[in-house]
Design a protein around this motif. Sequence first.
Motif, PDB file in Angstrom:
ATOM      1  N   SER A   1     -53.470 -40.606   0.616  1.00  0.00           N
ATOM      2  CA  SER A   1     -53.065 -41.720  -0.255  1.00  0.00           C
ATOM      3  C   SER A   1     -53.498 -43.065   0.332  1.00  0.00           C
ATOM      4  O   SER A   1     -53.612 -44.045  -0.392  1.00  0.00           O
ATOM      5  CB  SER A   1     -51.558 -41.691  -0.514  1.00  0.00           C
ATOM      6  N   LYS A   2     -53.752 -43.116   1.637  1.00  0.00           N
ATOM      7  CA  LYS A   2     -54.244 -44.327   2.289  1.00  0.00           C
ATOM      8  C   LYS A   2     -55.771 -44.425   2.223  1.00  0.00           C
ATOM      9  O   LYS A   2     -56.339 -45.507   2.308  1.00  0.00           O
ATOM     10  CB  LYS A   2     -53.815 -44.360   3.754  1.00  0.00           C
ATOM     11  N   LEU A   3     -56.433 -43.265   2.108  1.00  0.00           N
ATOM     12  CA  LEU A   3     -57.895 -43.206   2.156  1.00  0.00           C
ATOM     13  C   LEU A   3     -58.545 -43.142   0.774  1.00  0.00           C
ATOM     14  O   LEU A   3     -59.685 -43.574   0.604  1.00  0.00           O
ATOM     15  CB  LEU A   3     -58.329 -41.972   2.963  1.00  0.00           C
ATOM     16  N   PHE A   4     -57.831 -42.544  -0.181  1.00  0.00           N
ATOM     17  CA  PHE A   4     -58.350 -42.327  -1.529  1.00  0.00           C
ATOM     18  C   PHE A   4     -57.329 -42.833  -2.549  1.00  0.00           C
ATOM     19  O   PHE A   4     -56.166 -43.043  -2.220  1.00  0.00           O
ATOM     20  CB  PHE A   4     -58.590 -40.834  -1.791  1.00  0.00           C
ATOM     21  N   LYS A   5     -57.774 -42.948  -3.781  1.00  0.00           N
ATOM     22  CA  LYS A   5     -56.886 -43.372  -4.870  1.00  0.00           C
ATOM     23  C   LYS A   5     -56.188 -42.143  -5.469  1.00  0.00           C
ATOM     24  O   LYS A   5     -56.857 -41.177  -5.838  1.00  0.00           O
ATOM     25  CB  LYS A   5     -57.718 -44.075  -5.943  1.00  0.00           C
ATOM     26  N   PRO A   6     -54.852 -42.163  -5.589  1.00  0.00           N
ATOM     27  CA  PRO A   6     -54.174 -41.043  -6.252  1.00  0.00           C
ATOM     28  C   PRO A   6     -54.716 -40.858  -7.669  1.00  0.00           C
ATOM     29  O   PRO A   6     -54.976 -41.842  -8.367  1.00  0.00           O
ATOM     30  CB  PRO A   6     -52.707 -41.469  -6.281  1.00  0.00           C
ATOM     31  N   LEU A   7     -54.911 -39.602  -8.074  1.00  0.00           N
ATOM     32  CA  LEU A   7     -55.413 -39.324  -9.425  1.00  0.00           C
ATOM     33  C   LEU A   7     -54.445 -39.893 -10.452  1.00  0.00           C
ATOM     34  O   LEU A   7     -54.837 -40.605 -11.369  1.00  0.00           O
ATOM     35  CB  LEU A   7     -55.599 -37.820  -9.625  1.00  0.00           C
ATOM     36  N   THR A   8     -53.192 -39.587 -10.302  1.00  0.00           N
ATOM     37  CA  THR A   8     -52.103 -40.191 -11.069  1.00  0.00           C
ATOM     38  C   THR A   8     -50.813 -39.867 -10.337  1.00  0.00           C
ATOM     39  O   THR A   8     -50.724 -38.835  -9.665  1.00  0.00           O
ATOM     40  CB  THR A   8     -52.064 -39.710 -12.541  1.00  0.00           C
ATOM     41  N   ARG A   9     -49.848 -40.720 -10.450  1.00  0.00           N
ATOM     42  CA  ARG A   9     -48.570 -40.515  -9.748  1.00  0.00           C
ATOM     43  C   ARG A   9     -47.953 -39.182 -10.181  1.00  0.00           C
ATOM     44  O   ARG A   9     -47.859 -38.885 -11.355  1.00  0.00           O
ATOM     45  CB  ARG A   9     -47.632 -41.668 -10.059  1.00  0.00           C
ATOM     46  N   GLY A  10     -47.568 -38.393  -9.183  1.00  0.00           N
ATOM     47  CA  GLY A  10     -46.886 -37.125  -9.451  1.00  0.00           C
ATOM     48  C   GLY A  10     -47.786 -35.920  -9.607  1.00  0.00           C
ATOM     49  O   GLY A  10     -47.300 -34.792  -9.686  1.00  0.00           O
ATOM     50  N   PHE A  11     -49.110 -36.108  -9.646  1.00  0.00           N
ATOM     51  CA  PHE A  11     -50.019 -34.972  -9.841  1.00  0.00           C
ATOM     52  C   PHE A  11     -49.943 -34.048  -8.627  1.00  0.00           C
ATOM     53  O   PHE A  11     -50.275 -34.429  -7.519  1.00  0.00           O
ATOM     54  CB  PHE A  11     -51.453 -35.437 -10.049  1.00  0.00           C
ATOM     55  N   GLY A  12     -49.471 -32.835  -8.846  1.00  0.00           N
ATOM     56  CA  GLY A  12     -49.378 -31.838  -7.794  1.00  0.00           C
ATOM     57  C   GLY A  12     -48.206 -32.030  -6.859  1.00  0.00           C
ATOM     58  O   GLY A  12     -48.053 -31.280  -5.900  1.00  0.00           O
ATOM     59  N   SER A  13     -47.368 -33.016  -7.134  1.00  0.00           N
ATOM     60  CA  SER A  13     -46.272 -33.312  -6.211  1.00  0.00           C
ATOM     61  C   SER A  13     -44.919 -33.369  -6.914  1.00  0.00           C
ATOM     62  O   SER A  13     -44.027 -34.080  -6.483  1.00  0.00           O
ATOM     63  CB  SER A  13     -46.541 -34.631  -5.479  1.00  0.00           C
ATOM     64  N   SER A  14     -44.769 -32.588  -7.962  1.00  0.00           N
ATOM     65  CA  SER A  14     -43.506 -32.610  -8.703  1.00  0.00           C
ATOM     66  C   SER A  14     -42.355 -32.018  -7.891  1.00  0.00           C
ATOM     67  O   SER A  14     -41.195 -32.245  -8.208  1.00  0.00           O
ATOM     68  CB  SER A  14     -43.651 -31.890 -10.041  1.00  0.00           C
ATOM     69  N   ASP A  15     -42.666 -31.271  -6.832  1.00  0.00           N
ATOM     70  CA  ASP A  15     -41.624 -30.649  -6.013  1.00  0.00           C
ATOM     71  C   ASP A  15     -41.421 -31.360  -4.670  1.00  0.00           C
ATOM     72  O   ASP A  15     -40.791 -30.819  -3.770  1.00  0.00           O
ATOM     73  CB  ASP A  15     -41.935 -29.172  -5.786  1.00  0.00           C
ATOM     74  N   CYS A  16     -41.947 -32.587  -4.536  1.00  0.00           N
ATOM     75  CA  CYS A  16     -41.774 -33.330  -3.284  1.00  0.00           C
ATOM     76  C   CYS A  16     -41.772 -34.826  -3.578  1.00  0.00           C
ATOM     77  O   CYS A  16     -41.876 -35.238  -4.719  1.00  0.00           O
ATOM     78  CB  CYS A  16     -42.867 -32.963  -2.278  1.00  0.00           C
ATOM     79  N   ARG A  17     -41.695 -35.633  -2.531  1.00  0.00           N
ATOM     80  CA  ARG A  17     -41.635 -37.083  -2.712  1.00  0.00           C
ATOM     81  C   ARG A  17     -42.965 -37.780  -2.480  1.00  0.00           C
ATOM     82  O   ARG A  17     -43.024 -39.010  -2.427  1.00  0.00           O
ATOM     83  CB  ARG A  17     -40.562 -37.662  -1.804  1.00  0.00           C
ATOM     84  N   CYS A  18     -44.044 -37.023  -2.347  1.00  0.00           N
ATOM     85  CA  CYS A  18     -45.366 -37.631  -2.185  1.00  0.00           C
ATOM     86  C   CYS A  18     -45.768 -38.350  -3.473  1.00  0.00           C
ATOM     87  O   CYS A  18     -45.357 -37.956  -4.561  1.00  0.00           O
ATOM     88  CB  CYS A  18     -46.411 -36.560  -1.874  1.00  0.00           C
ATOM     89  N   ILE A  19     -46.599 -39.367  -3.332  1.00  0.00           N
ATOM     90  CA  ILE A  19     -47.115 -40.074  -4.505  1.00  0.00           C
ATOM     91  C   ILE A  19     -47.897 -39.109  -5.388  1.00  0.00           C
ATOM     92  O   ILE A  19     -47.769 -39.097  -6.603  1.00  0.00           O
ATOM     93  CB  ILE A  19     -48.011 -41.255  -4.083  1.00  0.00           C
TER      94      ILE A  19
ATOM     95  N   LEU B   1     -47.401 -30.092   6.984  1.00  0.00           N
ATOM     96  CA  LEU B   1     -48.774 -30.610   7.029  1.00  0.00           C
ATOM     97  C   LEU B   1     -49.290 -30.934   5.630  1.00  0.00           C
ATOM     98  O   LEU B   1     -50.034 -31.896   5.453  1.00  0.00           O
ATOM     99  CB  LEU B   1     -49.718 -29.615   7.717  1.00  0.00           C
ATOM    100  N   GLU B   2     -48.875 -30.172   4.629  1.00  0.00           N
ATOM    101  CA  GLU B   2     -49.292 -30.445   3.249  1.00  0.00           C
ATOM    102  C   GLU B   2     -48.935 -31.882   2.866  1.00  0.00           C
ATOM    103  O   GLU B   2     -49.759 -32.616   2.310  1.00  0.00           O
ATOM    104  CB  GLU B   2     -48.623 -29.454   2.298  1.00  0.00           C
ATOM    105  N   HIS B   3     -47.728 -32.299   3.192  1.00  0.00           N
ATOM    106  CA  HIS B   3     -47.266 -33.633   2.826  1.00  0.00           C
ATOM    107  C   HIS B   3     -47.857 -34.711   3.735  1.00  0.00           C
ATOM    108  O   HIS B   3     -48.156 -35.810   3.276  1.00  0.00           O
ATOM    109  CB  HIS B   3     -45.739 -33.663   2.834  1.00  0.00           C
ATOM    110  N   VAL B   4     -48.060 -34.369   4.993  1.00  0.00           N
ATOM    111  CA  VAL B   4     -48.704 -35.304   5.924  1.00  0.00           C
ATOM    112  C   VAL B   4     -50.127 -35.610   5.446  1.00  0.00           C
ATOM    113  O   VAL B   4     -50.551 -36.770   5.410  1.00  0.00           O
ATOM    114  CB  VAL B   4     -48.711 -34.732   7.362  1.00  0.00           C
ATOM    115  N   LEU B   5     -50.875 -34.565   5.051  1.00  0.00           N
ATOM    116  CA  LEU B   5     -52.227 -34.774   4.532  1.00  0.00           C
ATOM    117  C   LEU B   5     -52.199 -35.616   3.260  1.00  0.00           C
ATOM    118  O   LEU B   5     -53.004 -36.536   3.095  1.00  0.00           O
ATOM    119  CB  LEU B   5     -52.916 -33.438   4.269  1.00  0.00           C
TER     120      LEU B   5
END
Length: 167
Positions: free
Chosen positions: A109-127, A100-104
């Motif tokens: 990512s469709k509703l808001f602008k990512p703060l910067t690529r990789g922020f908080g997602s260094s351990d997964c493939r999320c933007i 669910l963490e990655h689904v959210l």
Amino acid sequence: MSTSSKELMGTVPRVPGIYVLIVRILTTTHLRVGSLGVVEVPEGYVVYVGSAWGFGGLKSRLSRHVRRDKAIKWHIDYITCSHFARVEAIVYAEYARRELEHVLAMEFSKLFKPLTRGFGSSDCRCIAHAFVAGQDLEQILATVVMTFRKYGHNPTLVIVATNSKSS
């Protein structure tokens, strides 16, 4: 954290789950965030998606996030330790599946602008797991809660701080 915030955090259970922090950014600033380099954090709200699977579950993780005095461990700590930011609300789902963490994050990512690529997602493939969400707290909260519900969860909302500019 004020006494009332401590009381509110006292209601958070020591169980695993998925959470979303809604962080008020009082003024646009630039932060050096580990290997991500310098990140512009704009005034308004940042929405951050995370999970709590370790000892103490949601209670330990969320209590840590609302404290300013802590060691920098995760990307979000660079923001939550800063004087220009404050966690104002938390939405969480107990015992939610890990994915669910990655689904959210994908939905946000469709509703808001990512703060910067990789922020908080260094351990997964999320933007990213942090998003610039705008200025309207009520709309942001409604969107976050609706997104949890879309995936079969009835989340809990904790208001940590009021919407004043004092810190």
